[in-house]
Design an enzyme around this catalytic site. Structure first.
Site, PDB file in Angstrom:
ATOM      1  N   ASP A  28     -71.949 -16.675  54.692  1.00 29.76           N
ATOM      2  CA  ASP A  28     -72.401 -15.892  55.841  1.00 29.76           C
ATOM      3  C   ASP A  28     -72.675 -14.430  55.537  1.00 29.76           C
ATOM      4  OD1 ASP A  28     -72.766 -17.727  57.887  1.00 29.76           O
ATOM      5  OD2 ASP A  28     -70.623 -17.933  58.192  1.00 29.76           O
TER       6      ASP A  28
ATOM      7  N   TYR B 289     -71.496 -19.401  64.940  1.00 28.03           N
ATOM      8  CA  TYR B 289     -70.059 -19.185  65.090  1.00 28.03           C
ATOM      9  C   TYR B 289     -69.716 -17.727  65.309  1.00 28.03           C
ATOM     10  CZ  TYR B 289     -68.587 -23.881  63.721  1.00 28.03           C
ATOM     11  OH  TYR B 289     -68.356 -25.224  63.676  1.00 28.03           O
TER      12      TYR B 289
END
Ligand code: CU
Length: 754
Positions: A364, A445
């Site tokens: 990420d 998320y």
């Protein structure tokens, strides 16, 4: 039903309103400046203006594939030993430098290079290349606006000829108003720039994450020319076509049927939303409990230097766009415990039989782990009385401030930190923790990253995830890899592995990692009879970890890792240490699943690693590791080069995370509640006693004579003159009790107001 529920809520809040005054923090000016603070506006501008001319840059807003532009501009952290010189009093504040990542699109062999720019705020400024190897242009992030737009335009025109087929199969004609797409990279060493796209419906809100259609396209975006890009494959249902024409031919021959049902707009909207259409739960019309520091917050903050002190702890914190919030120069009772504690990377590694999710090996940091800190929702994301602070980033053209991206608060644990109710005494000590929180939302998320301090010297770093599952449209055979979580989508099994760096310094920088474990040995003792069986004893084994390595926590947690200082000894002869261990379950990536992640996430293969501090090993990953799995700019594997690590400056790297097996209760959102995973660092023979003994928010009672005051007697017995049994009552901080008497007065008949 919905309007009735709202009415009830409105009335209830009028009747039960309770609005305590929330105190503000104690504002202080710290003696030292924060050498880890992000660049100021002036520093950003100075660095950018210098490299703008030097490298003939185009602003990010105007840049396309064949331009030079800055992808990242941020503080280059000071060298540790220069910072220590300053922090330990003697040295000057380290000079300030910027780190610049520049895409050189105009070069004949275009690439991405990393530079150091500085010193800033001085008479002369320069730019230097770093040791980071050039990154292939094909592995760039799509940040330049015209580059991103060109990719979109390509997808638009590529699919325009099959718009009617798409309408027949998915219910709407192809255009960029009706569809979004999720793309996953299939790049190994940067020689190509391949992307798998799955078309998704395009609602106005986060329902997007449930709207996948099962229509996949593989596109080759390699090179800088639009004209070189091409569609390589189409996947729909359980069939693959190698090129658009083959797909069109089969469709025209009647060989492509509409086999995948799609969400309607209403169904999709309902799927993501909460349920105001059901009755309010009994008494849930009342506000949830809150905590209040009724005589003022107990921390001091220098909000310019980002320095915090709380109950004998003090530290700096900082933000950088690569890894988010970090803690620096963390001291307890004025003694440094950690030079740096920071998030490093968040890996989400999926398995699926659909092309996008099978290629979802996300790091990420490449998507914005540190850049995309989202504003915290006051009163919900942090304690009611939290202090909120902003972070500061370079957006490619100028600096921007995002408010409320960090919060600081002290919270009660609503349990004693220690307690005993004995025969003739009783005590209970209040426990709180100080939390520094941020939430990063790089995509589906929301990662909540907490650094927490406890009054006994314990430190915890934790991560938990909420938000939406990354899904793919239901596929034939998909049950093997996931769970059906909506009428049309699967949530596929995946691992979350989130790495923290712990640069601890225990009473100085020379430390040793000592591993203690339990060895079961048969022992017979001199005081036993000859014919008596020996004992299966737990014998403590202890060994120094001699060389850099990775380790897993043992299944039964019967070993301990102690970062120790072998040059120091406590009165009992032990080496003072901090123990590192998981506070909740942690994982590493599932073994054997990393064929397409050969080198970019080596740190995710074991639970914890120890390395010798090295200026060149400042961080375990990079923003480009995701796009270069087999040739990453930062290869953590090279950190583990067998250096001797006894009484050296050591760094621990520890993973938290979870194996995420999706199920219906991930819908609509995965819960923070069950995804929390943390690492705890606690004093271990650090002194000769437990370090919260000086707390005064404590109640201690002593009775006369052993056996006179038992738990049973105090609470249940009808003792006529129990008052006579109480010898002393120690309530160190009377204000803390909030008027609540520690013992039940009607049973004891005591007056404890004095
Ligand atoms: Cu997950």
């Amino acid at each position: 039903m919905r309007s009735a529920a709202v009415l009830v809520l409105g009335l209830a809040s009028l009747g039960l309103s309770f609005c305590p005054q929330f105190a503000s923090f104690e504002d202080t000016a710290n003696e030292k400046q924060n050498p880890f603070n992000q660049l100021t506006t002036d520093e950003f501008n100075e660095a950018y203006n210098f490299i703008y001319d030097k490298f003939n840059l185009t602003s990010l807003e105007d840049a396309g594939t064949a331009d030079n532009y800055v992808e990242l501009l941020t503080l280059k952290p000071p060298k540790k030993y220069e910072a220590l010189d300053y922090l330990n009093d003697s040295g000057d504040k380290p000079l300030r430098y910027a780190k610049a990542v520049i895409v050189h699109g105009t070069d004949s062999d275009p690439s991405i290079k990393t530079y150091t720019v500085g010193p800033l705020n001085q008479d002369s400024i320069d730019v230097h290349s770093t040791n980071t190897p050039p990154i292939p242009h094909n592995s760039r992030r799509t940040k330049a606006h015209k580059d991103a737009m060109m990719e979109k335009v390509f997808v638009y025109y590529a699919l325009a000829p099959i718009s009617e087929i798409i309408e027949d199969l998915l219910g709407r004609p192809w255009n960029l108003e009706e569809y979004m797409y999720l793309d996953e990279r299939l790049n190994l060493d940067g020689d190509k720039r391949l992307r798998w796209l799955e078309l998704a419906q395009k609602p106005d809100d986060s329902a997007f994450w449930g709207g996948f259609t099962g229509f996949h396209i593989l596109i080759d975006f390699s090179g800088q020319k639009f004209s070189d890009w091409k569609v390589l494959k189409i996947v729909y249902g359980d069939r693959v076509w190698r090129g658009l024409q083959a797909f069109v031919d089969d469709y025209n021959d009647g060989q492509v049927a509409n086999v995948m049902p799609q969400f309607t707009e209403n169904e999709l909207a309902h799927w993501t939303r909460r349920r105001p259409d059901v009755p309010v739960r009994d008494l849930e019309d009342r506000p949830a409990p809150i905590s209040v520091s009724k005589e003022g917050l107990r921390y001091r903050l220098d909000d310019k230097e980002n320095h915090v002190s709380w109950l004998n702890w003090d530290f700096f914190f900082a933000h950088n766009p690569e890894t988010g919030i970090s803690i620096h120069d963390l001291r307890f009772n004025d003694v440094r415990i950690a030079y740096e504690i920071s998030l490093q990377e968040a890996v989400s590694h999926y398995s699926a039989n659909t092309p996008t999710n099978a290629n979802s090996a996300l790091l990420d940091r490449g998507i914005g782990l540190g850049e995309k800190l989202t504003p915290l929702i006051r009163g919900y994301d942090c304690a009611e009385e939290a202090t909120y602070l902003s972070t500061h980033n370079w957006n490619g053209t100028h600096d921007v401030v995002t408010p409320d991206t960090v919060c600081i608060f002290e919270m009660p644990l609503i349990q004693p930190i220690s307690r005993h109710y004995g025969l003739n005494d009783a005590s209970s000590n209040k426990a709180t923790k100080l939390v520094v929180r941020s939430i990063s939302t790089p995509g589906n998320y929301d990662y909540m990253i907490d650094y927490a301090l406890f009054p006994d010297g314990t430190i915890e770093a934790s991560a938990s995830a909420s938000g939406y599952l990354l899904q793919s449209h239901s596929s034939k055979g998909g049950e093997e890899f996931g769970t059906q979580v909506s009428d049309t989508t699967f949530g596929n099994v995946h691992d979350h592995v989130i790495l923290f760096k712990f640069d601890l310094d225990i009473l100085g920088e020379s430390n040793t990692l000592v591993e203690k474990s339990i060895d079961v040995q048969k022992r017979k003792f001199f005081w036993q009879d000859e014919d008596e069986d020996g004992y299966e004893s737990k014998v403590i084994k202890s060994a120094n970890v001699e060389h850099e390595k990775g380790m897993d926590w043992s299944n039964n947690y019967d070993h301990w890792l102690l970062l120790s200082n072998l040059d120091k000894k406590t009165r009992y002869g032990y080496n003072p240490a901090y123990r590192i261990m998981p506070s909740t379950p942690v994982i590493h990536d599932t073994p054997g699943t990393q064929a397409r992640m050969q080198r970019n996430a080596v740190f995710s293969r074991e639970h914890v690693y120890v390395t010798k501090y090295n200026e060149e090993e400042e961080t375990a990953s990079s923003m480009y590791n995701m796009n270069l799995p087999n040739k990453p700019p930062v290869d953590f594997g090279t950190f583990l080069n067998d250096e001797s690590i006894v009484q050296e400056d050591l760094v621990l790297w520890a993973n938290v995370g979870m194996h995420h097996l999706p199920r219906a209760s991930d819908v609509p959102s995965t819960l923070f509640l069950e995804t929390k995973s943390g690492i705890m660092l606690s004093p271990f023979n650090y002194g000769t006693e437990e370090l919260s003994r000086d707390l005064t928010n404590v109640s201690v009672w002593h009775a006369i004579g052993a056996g006179n005051l038992t738990a049973k007697q105090a609470v249940y017995a009808t003792i006529d003159n129990v008052t006579d049994l109480i010898k002393t009552v120690e309530v160190y901080n009377d204000a803390d009790s909030c008027g609540i008497e520690p013992f039940n007065q009607s049973l004891l008949g005591l007056d404890t107001s004095k």
